[in-house]
Design a protein around this motif. Structure first.
Motif, PDB file in Angstrom:
ATOM      1  N   SER A   4       0.860  -1.187   0.000  1.00 36.52           N
ATOM      2  CA  SER A   4       0.000   0.000   0.000  1.00 36.52           C
ATOM      3  C   SER A   4       0.895   1.236   0.000  1.00 36.52           C
ATOM      4  N   VAL A   5       0.488   2.258  -0.741  1.00 34.34           N
ATOM      5  CA  VAL A   5       1.280   3.492  -0.855  1.00 34.34           C
ATOM      6  C   VAL A   5       0.528   4.637  -0.190  1.00 34.34           C
ATOM      7  N   TYR A   6       1.240   5.377   0.671  1.00 30.08           N
ATOM      8  CA  TYR A   6       0.638   6.454   1.441  1.00 30.08           C
ATOM      9  C   TYR A   6       1.441   7.745   1.286  1.00 30.08           C
ATOM     10  N   ARG A   7       0.767   8.861   1.493  1.00 29.21           N
ATOM     11  CA  ARG A   7       1.490  10.090   1.808  1.00 29.21           C
ATOM     12  C   ARG A   7       2.034   9.942   3.222  1.00 29.21           C
ATOM     13  N   PRO A   8       3.178  10.564   3.527  1.00 30.66           N
ATOM     14  CA  PRO A   8       3.770  10.367   4.855  1.00 30.66           C
ATOM     15  C   PRO A   8       2.811  10.651   6.006  1.00 30.66           C
ATOM     16  N   GLY A   9       2.013  11.723   5.891  1.00 29.94           N
ATOM     17  CA  GLY A   9       1.097  12.091   6.951  1.00 29.94           C
ATOM     18  C   GLY A   9      -0.061  11.130   7.130  1.00 29.94           C
ATOM     19  N   GLU A  10      -0.247  10.219   6.167  1.00 33.02           N
ATOM     20  CA  GLU A  10      -1.340   9.248   6.254  1.00 33.02           C
ATOM     21  C   GLU A  10      -0.949   7.986   7.019  1.00 33.02           C
ATOM     22  N   GLN A  42      10.617  10.132  10.702  1.00 31.90           N
ATOM     23  CA  GLN A  42      10.569  11.580  10.939  1.00 31.90           C
ATOM     24  C   GLN A  42      11.237  12.360   9.800  1.00 31.90           C
ATOM     25  N   PHE A  43      12.302  11.797   9.222  1.00 32.37           N
ATOM     26  CA  PHE A  43      12.959  12.481   8.103  1.00 32.37           C
ATOM     27  C   PHE A  43      12.025  12.512   6.893  1.00 32.37           C
ATOM     28  N   THR A  44      11.394  11.377   6.589  1.00 29.39           N
ATOM     29  CA  THR A  44      10.470  11.334   5.456  1.00 29.39           C
ATOM     30  C   THR A  44       9.290  12.269   5.670  1.00 29.39           C
ATOM     31  N   LEU A  45       8.758  12.312   6.886  1.00 34.21           N
ATOM     32  CA  LEU A  45       7.654  13.233   7.189  1.00 34.21           C
ATOM     33  C   LEU A  45       8.069  14.684   6.961  1.00 34.21           C
ATOM     34  N   ALA A  46       9.280  15.033   7.403  1.00 37.28           N
ATOM     35  CA  ALA A  46       9.750  16.412   7.253  1.00 37.28           C
ATOM     36  C   ALA A  46       9.944  16.767   5.784  1.00 37.28           C
ATOM     37  N   TRP A 213      13.637  25.193   0.150  1.00 37.45           N
ATOM     38  CA  TRP A 213      13.095  23.984   0.761  1.00 37.45           C
ATOM     39  C   TRP A 213      14.106  23.331   1.702  1.00 37.45           C
ATOM     40  N   ILE A 214      15.408  23.467   1.414  1.00 41.83           N
ATOM     41  CA  ILE A 214      16.427  22.880   2.289  1.00 41.83           C
ATOM     42  C   ILE A 214      16.502  23.662   3.598  1.00 41.83           C
ATOM     43  N   THR A 215      16.432  24.983   3.509  1.00 40.48           N
ATOM     44  CA  THR A 215      16.407  25.807   4.720  1.00 40.48           C
ATOM     45  C   THR A 215      15.200  25.461   5.576  1.00 40.48           C
ATOM     46  N   ARG A 216      14.042  25.295   4.939  1.00 38.88           N
ATOM     47  CA  ARG A 216      12.830  24.928   5.678  1.00 38.88           C
ATOM     48  C   ARG A 216      12.969  23.544   6.300  1.00 38.88           C
ATOM     49  N   LEU A 217      13.561  22.614   5.551  1.00 35.22           N
ATOM     50  CA  LEU A 217      13.732  21.253   6.054  1.00 35.22           C
ATOM     51  C   LEU A 217      14.614  21.225   7.294  1.00 35.22           C
ATOM     52  N   VAL A 218      15.752  21.909   7.232  1.00 33.48           N
ATOM     53  CA  VAL A 218      16.670  21.931   8.364  1.00 33.48           C
ATOM     54  C   VAL A 218      16.021  22.586   9.576  1.00 33.48           C
ATOM     55  N   THR A 219      15.315  23.700   9.351  1.00 36.86           N
ATOM     56  CA  THR A 219      14.643  24.385  10.456  1.00 36.86           C
ATOM     57  C   THR A 219      13.587  23.492  11.091  1.00 36.86           C
ATOM     58  N   GLN A 220      12.866  22.783  10.245  1.00 39.13           N
ATOM     59  CA  GLN A 220      11.824  21.888  10.753  1.00 39.13           C
ATOM     60  C   GLN A 220      12.428  20.743  11.566  1.00 39.13           C
ATOM     61  N   LEU A 221      13.515  20.172  11.065  1.00 36.24           N
ATOM     62  CA  LEU A 221      14.154  19.068  11.773  1.00 36.24           C
ATOM     63  C   LEU A 221      14.798  19.536  13.077  1.00 36.24           C
ATOM     64  N   PHE A 222      15.232  20.787  13.128  1.00 30.84           N
ATOM     65  CA  PHE A 222      15.778  21.357  14.358  1.00 30.84           C
ATOM     66  C   PHE A 222      14.727  21.318  15.474  1.00 30.84           C
ATOM     67  N   HIS A 223      13.464  21.455  15.088  1.00 32.32           N
ATOM     68  CA  HIS A 223      12.378  21.468  16.075  1.00 32.32           C
ATOM     69  C   HIS A 223      11.730  20.091  16.238  1.00 32.32           C
ATOM     70  N   THR A 224      12.298  19.066  15.611  1.00 27.47           N
ATOM     71  CA  THR A 224      11.759  17.708  15.709  1.00 27.47           C
ATOM     72  C   THR A 224      12.491  16.943  16.797  1.00 27.47           C
ATOM     73  N   ARG A 225      11.757  16.493  17.807  1.00 31.61           N
ATOM     74  CA  ARG A 225      12.402  15.827  18.941  1.00 31.61           C
ATOM     75  C   ARG A 225      11.513  14.713  19.491  1.00 31.61           C
ATOM     76  N   SER A 226      12.113  13.543  19.641  1.00 35.03           N
ATOM     77  CA  SER A 226      11.451  12.428  20.308  1.00 35.03           C
ATOM     78  C   SER A 226      12.539  11.543  20.891  1.00 35.03           C
ATOM     79  N   ASP A 227      12.149  10.510  21.626  1.00 37.12           N
ATOM     80  CA  ASP A 227      13.148   9.621  22.204  1.00 37.12           C
ATOM     81  C   ASP A 227      13.945   8.886  21.136  1.00 37.12           C
ATOM     82  N   SER A 228      13.324   8.646  19.976  1.00 35.39           N
ATOM     83  CA  SER A 228      13.978   7.849  18.933  1.00 35.39           C
ATOM     84  C   SER A 228      14.631   8.683  17.840  1.00 35.39           C
ATOM     85  N   PHE A 229      14.365  10.006  17.818  1.00 35.15           N
ATOM     86  CA  PHE A 229      14.875  10.835  16.710  1.00 35.15           C
ATOM     87  C   PHE A 229      14.925  12.292  17.160  1.00 35.15           C
TER      88      PHE A 229
END
Length: 364
Positions: A4-10, A42-46, A213-229
């Motif tokens: 099955s193929v999904y968009r990341p958010g799905e 998390q990388f694919t979602l970002a 898009w790369i600047t946005r990606l890096v900024t978004q990942l800077f704010h991404t935090r969980s125990d696994s990533f």
């Protein structure tokens, strides 16, 4: 295969948890590269929030996820690895013993071709399409920083002595040296990106941060935090001022080195090298097994590494006119670039020309 193929958010929370669990256990089954942050959900979602066409194929066996294949595709069916050009690990994350047929997977994903440039090892169905394999140096810290430093002293004694001496001299000359492993100040991240853009321009390379898009990606990942990533911004301060910084991504066992840069005014102290040793020390204390320095021939990587992993580039196709046209366009470009990079008699004059152009560009 039940695909099955999904968009990341799905993706469901259960699917994301299964994906993360496969990564966390990968080293137990001899597949340590699958734990790389660039292969994390998390990388694919970002990337999916910053670029169109990002999808994830979920392969199920008996109703349970057996594999996750993230990719990007165009309307014409041209597929690329997620984040191609900035991603340092690519492929399918799967449970032990899982096998697949590449053309069947491409067909289910609506792809005529799938292109990669950092395919991790253990992906045999994709490796058949590899046109080249390259080292990705790593710094092993799984036995602790002291063991790593002892290995470094043995294999690169002059480099180690010089770097540690420069750190002491930096402290004497500036008054104090301080390291922050996980800096949360977004202004420092913006400073790092500005330093990196300047470095790209000085050396005649394409400025990645000129792409919004790369600047946005890096900024978004800077704010991404969980125990696994998490996105980790590490900073070396001298007398309270940032002199070197690095932004990378971390899973439980791997810190992927991504964007390092330093203030050119402090170049004589080699602050980037000092920073990497401090990163290794802090990562070891956090339970990280290794720092992945990424594909690319650099003197500092050769000095810091304890071993090398391998990644491949190439493309896999099914019989389709789109695939034939894409191969005809891409293969000669990659072959020429790799020939230049692998032969010093070609690379060194090309590098000098790029740097000369960079100096001219920096003046304007």
């Amino acid at each position: 295969m039940d695909i099955s193929v999904y968009r990341p958010g799905e993706l469901s929370a259960a699917d994301r948890a299964a994906w993360t669990a496969m990564q966390s256990k990968a080293h137990l089954h001899g597949s340590e590269q699958l734990a790389n942050p660039f292969l994390a959900p998390q990388f694919t979602l970002a990337v999916g929030r910053c670029r169109r066409g990002v999808r994830v194929a979920v392969v199920r066996e008996d109703g349970d996820p057996a594999a996750f294949f993230p990719f990007m595709r165009t309307a014409a069916g041209v597929g690329r690895a997620v984040g191609l050009g900035v991603s340092d690990a690519q492929g399918m994350v799967h449970r032990p013993g899982f096998t697949w047929e590449a053309r069947e997977l491409l067909r289910a994903c609506g792809l005529a071709v799938w292109e990669f440039d950092h395919l991790v090892t253990g992906q045999e169905p994709f490796e058949a399409g590899a046109s080249g394999t390259f080292p990705s140096p790593v710094m092993d810290v799984d036995q602790g920083y002291d063991v790593y430093l002892s290995r470094l002293r043995a294999q690169s004694p002059k480099f180690t002595r010089s770097t540690l001496a420069k750190e002491r001299r930096l402290g004497r000359d500036t008054g104090s040296v301080r390291y922050v492993h996980d800096e949360r100040d977004p202004d420092v991240l913006r400073m790092l990106m500005a330093w990196k853009s300047g470095q790209y321009r000085r050396t005649g390379r394409s400025d990645r941060f000129a792409h919004e898009w790369i600047t946005r990606l890096v900024t978004q990942l800077f704010h991404t935090r969980s125990d696994s990533f998490a996105g980790i911004l590490s900073v070396l301060y001298a007398d309270g001022r940032p002199v070197a910084a690095h932004f990378g991504l971390r899973t439980e066992r791997v810190l992927a080195c991504w964007f390092p840069a330093y203030d050119p005014a402090y170049a004589k102290y080699s602050p980037g090298l000092i920073l990497h040793l401090r990163m290794a020390e802090a990562a070891a204390a956090d339970g990280v097994a290794h720092l992945d320095l990424g594909r690319g021939k650099k003197e500092y990587k050769d000095s810091l590494k304890t071993r090398e992993l391998m990644v491949s580039e190439g493309l896999v196709t099914r019989r389709h006119p789109i695939a034939a046209g894409h191969r005809a366009r891409r293969a000669p470009v990659r072959a020429l670039r790799n020939t230049v990079l692998s032969r010093p008699e070609l690379f060194e004059p090309a590098d000098r020309i790029l740097k000369r152009m960079g100096k001219i560009r920096s003046r304007h």
